[in-house]
Scaffold this active site. Structure first.
Site, PDB file in Angstrom:
ATOM      1  N   LYS A  11       0.816  -1.215   0.000  1.00  0.00           N
ATOM      2  CA  LYS A  11       0.000   0.000   0.000  1.00  0.00           C
ATOM      3  C   LYS A  11       0.858   1.277   0.000  1.00  0.00           C
ATOM      4  O   LYS A  11       2.058   1.230   0.272  1.00  0.00           O
ATOM      5  CB  LYS A  11      -0.927  -0.033   1.214  1.00  0.00           C
ATOM      6  CG  LYS A  11      -1.925  -1.200   1.169  1.00  0.00           C
ATOM      7  CD  LYS A  11      -2.945  -1.083   2.290  1.00  0.00           C
ATOM      8  CE  LYS A  11      -3.958  -2.208   2.239  1.00  0.00           C
ATOM      9  NZ  LYS A  11      -5.030  -2.025   3.239  1.00  0.00           N
ATOM     10  N   TYR A  51     -12.462  -2.225  -3.790  1.00  0.00           N
ATOM     11  CA  TYR A  51     -12.960  -2.404  -2.423  1.00  0.00           C
ATOM     12  C   TYR A  51     -14.482  -2.317  -2.338  1.00  0.00           C
ATOM     13  O   TYR A  51     -15.025  -2.038  -1.253  1.00  0.00           O
ATOM     14  CB  TYR A  51     -12.321  -1.371  -1.497  1.00  0.00           C
ATOM     15  CG  TYR A  51     -10.898  -1.718  -1.066  1.00  0.00           C
ATOM     16  CD1 TYR A  51     -10.647  -2.819  -0.260  1.00  0.00           C
ATOM     17  CD2 TYR A  51      -9.818  -0.940  -1.453  1.00  0.00           C
ATOM     18  CE1 TYR A  51      -9.361  -3.139   0.152  1.00  0.00           C
ATOM     19  CE2 TYR A  51      -8.521  -1.248  -1.050  1.00  0.00           C
ATOM     20  CZ  TYR A  51      -8.299  -2.352  -0.243  1.00  0.00           C
ATOM     21  OH  TYR A  51      -7.037  -2.672   0.168  1.00  0.00           O
ATOM     22  N   ASN A 114      -2.082   0.192   6.505  1.00  0.00           N
ATOM     23  CA  ASN A 114      -1.607  -1.048   7.127  1.00  0.00           C
ATOM     24  C   ASN A 114      -0.676  -1.876   6.230  1.00  0.00           C
ATOM     25  O   ASN A 114      -0.635  -3.094   6.303  1.00  0.00           O
ATOM     26  CB  ASN A 114      -2.777  -1.880   7.664  1.00  0.00           C
ATOM     27  CG  ASN A 114      -3.703  -2.380   6.584  1.00  0.00           C
ATOM     28  OD1 ASN A 114      -3.573  -1.986   5.425  1.00  0.00           O
ATOM     29  ND2 ASN A 114      -4.629  -3.260   6.937  1.00  0.00           N
ATOM     30  N   HIS A 117      -2.188  -5.475   1.589  1.00  0.00           N
ATOM     31  CA  HIS A 117      -3.487  -6.154   1.484  1.00  0.00           C
ATOM     32  C   HIS A 117      -3.215  -7.632   1.211  1.00  0.00           C
ATOM     33  O   HIS A 117      -2.230  -7.966   0.542  1.00  0.00           O
ATOM     34  CB  HIS A 117      -4.293  -5.565   0.322  1.00  0.00           C
ATOM     35  CG  HIS A 117      -5.483  -6.399  -0.056  1.00  0.00           C
ATOM     36  ND1 HIS A 117      -6.658  -6.362   0.647  1.00  0.00           N
ATOM     37  CD2 HIS A 117      -5.642  -7.322  -1.042  1.00  0.00           C
ATOM     38  CE1 HIS A 117      -7.513  -7.219   0.096  1.00  0.00           C
ATOM     39  NE2 HIS A 117      -6.924  -7.811  -0.925  1.00  0.00           N
ATOM     40  N   GLU A 128      -9.514 -10.805  -7.421  1.00  0.00           N
ATOM     41  CA  GLU A 128      -8.582  -9.686  -7.256  1.00  0.00           C
ATOM     42  C   GLU A 128      -7.412  -9.787  -8.233  1.00  0.00           C
ATOM     43  O   GLU A 128      -6.982  -8.779  -8.801  1.00  0.00           O
ATOM     44  CB  GLU A 128      -8.091  -9.634  -5.803  1.00  0.00           C
ATOM     45  CG  GLU A 128      -9.217  -9.263  -4.837  1.00  0.00           C
ATOM     46  CD  GLU A 128      -8.857  -9.389  -3.367  1.00  0.00           C
ATOM     47  OE1 GLU A 128      -9.729  -9.084  -2.532  1.00  0.00           O
ATOM     48  OE2 GLU A 128      -7.721  -9.796  -3.036  1.00  0.00           O
TER      49      GLU A 128
HETATM   50  P1  CMP Z   1      -7.292  -4.711   3.577  1.00  0.00           P
HETATM   51  O1  CMP Z   1      -6.751  -6.039   3.930  1.00  0.00           O
HETATM   52  O2  CMP Z   1      -6.724  -4.019   2.381  1.00  0.00           O
HETATM   53  O3  CMP Z   1      -8.880  -4.824   3.383  1.00  0.00           O
HETATM   54  C1  CMP Z   1      -9.775  -3.777   3.656  1.00  0.00           C
HETATM   55  C2  CMP Z   1      -9.103  -2.591   4.262  1.00  0.00           C
HETATM   56  O4  CMP Z   1      -9.956  -1.686   4.900  1.00  0.00           O
HETATM   57  C3  CMP Z   1      -8.177  -3.056   5.360  1.00  0.00           C
HETATM   58  O5  CMP Z   1      -7.086  -3.721   4.831  1.00  0.00           O
HETATM   59  C4  CMP Z   1      -7.882  -1.759   6.089  1.00  0.00           C
HETATM   60  O6  CMP Z   1      -6.817  -1.029   5.522  1.00  0.00           O
HETATM   61  C5  CMP Z   1      -9.171  -0.994   5.864  1.00  0.00           C
HETATM   62  N1  CMP Z   1      -9.926  -0.910   7.113  1.00  0.00           N
HETATM   63  C6  CMP Z   1     -10.520  -1.920   7.788  1.00  0.00           C
HETATM   64  N2  CMP Z   1     -11.109  -1.458   8.893  1.00  0.00           N
HETATM   65  C7  CMP Z   1     -10.881  -0.115   8.911  1.00  0.00           C
HETATM   66  C8  CMP Z   1     -11.236   0.917   9.801  1.00  0.00           C
HETATM   67  N3  CMP Z   1     -11.941   0.670  10.906  1.00  0.00           N
HETATM   68  N4  CMP Z   1     -10.843   2.182   9.509  1.00  0.00           N
HETATM   69  C9  CMP Z   1     -10.134   2.436   8.376  1.00  0.00           C
HETATM   70  N5  CMP Z   1      -9.764   1.480   7.492  1.00  0.00           N
HETATM   71  C10 CMP Z   1     -10.133   0.222   7.764  1.00  0.00           C
END
Ligand code: CMP
Length: 139
Positions: A11, A51, A114, A117, A128
């Site tokens: 990311k 998403y 984070n 993904h 995906e």
């Molecule tokens: P990812 O594995 O990419 O899948 C969905 C994404 O949504 C997740 O990682 C996080 O980056 C994001 N996400 C999930 N929960 C939250 C939250 N409470 N606030 C902001 N982003 C979120």
């Protein structure tokens, strides 16, 4: 090959922090083979489409804006039990809950930023991977 691939994105936060190399190194060391890869920037619409499953969630707007804010690395990884093993390697979505030694514990800044993904099922891994790559780009 069904069941043996997962899809990942490095990311924008991890790209910005120069962590593409260290993350790819952890992926290879854990036994994953990179079978497709590209470096690109998503438009807001593309991030929203990727998403779409989270469309009703309160964080959807923040998530799609964040994911289209800078370049990402998209990749398809192959290994036996790829989806589950990769989710173990990356750790919990919230990095404060991720185990030591996982990619998110090591590199993630927050639940939104984070670092990576990882697909949550074999079915979504295919969807995906196909979102980003044609069959000609998968090896
Ligand atoms: P990812 O594995 O990419 O899948 C969905 C994404 O949504 C997740 O990682 C996080 O980056 C994001 N996400 C999930 N929960 C939250 C939250 N409470 N606030 C902001 N982003 C979120």
């Amino acid at each position: 090959m069904a069941g043996n691939i997962t899809f990942t994105m490095i990311k924008p936060d991890a790209v910005e922090a120069n962590n593409i190399g260290p993350i790819l190194n952890m992926i290879n060391k854990a036994g994953f083979k990179i079978v497709a890869m590209k470096y690109m920037k998503l438009s807001g619409a593309q991030a929203g489409q990727f998403y779409a499953v989270h469309k009703e969630r309160p964080f959807y707007g923040e998530l799609t804006e964040y994911m289209s804010n800078g370049p990402i690395v998209a990749a398809v990884l192959s290994k036996d039990n790829a989806v589950a093993d990769y989710r173990k390697l990356i750790g919990a979505t919230d990095p404060s809950k991720a185990e030591e030694g996982t990619i998110r514990k090591t590199f993630a800044k927050s639940i939104a930023a984070n670092a990576v993904h990882g697909s949550d099922s074999d079915e979504n891994a295919e969807i995906e991977a196909n979102f980003f790559f044609s069959q000609l780009e998968r090896f």
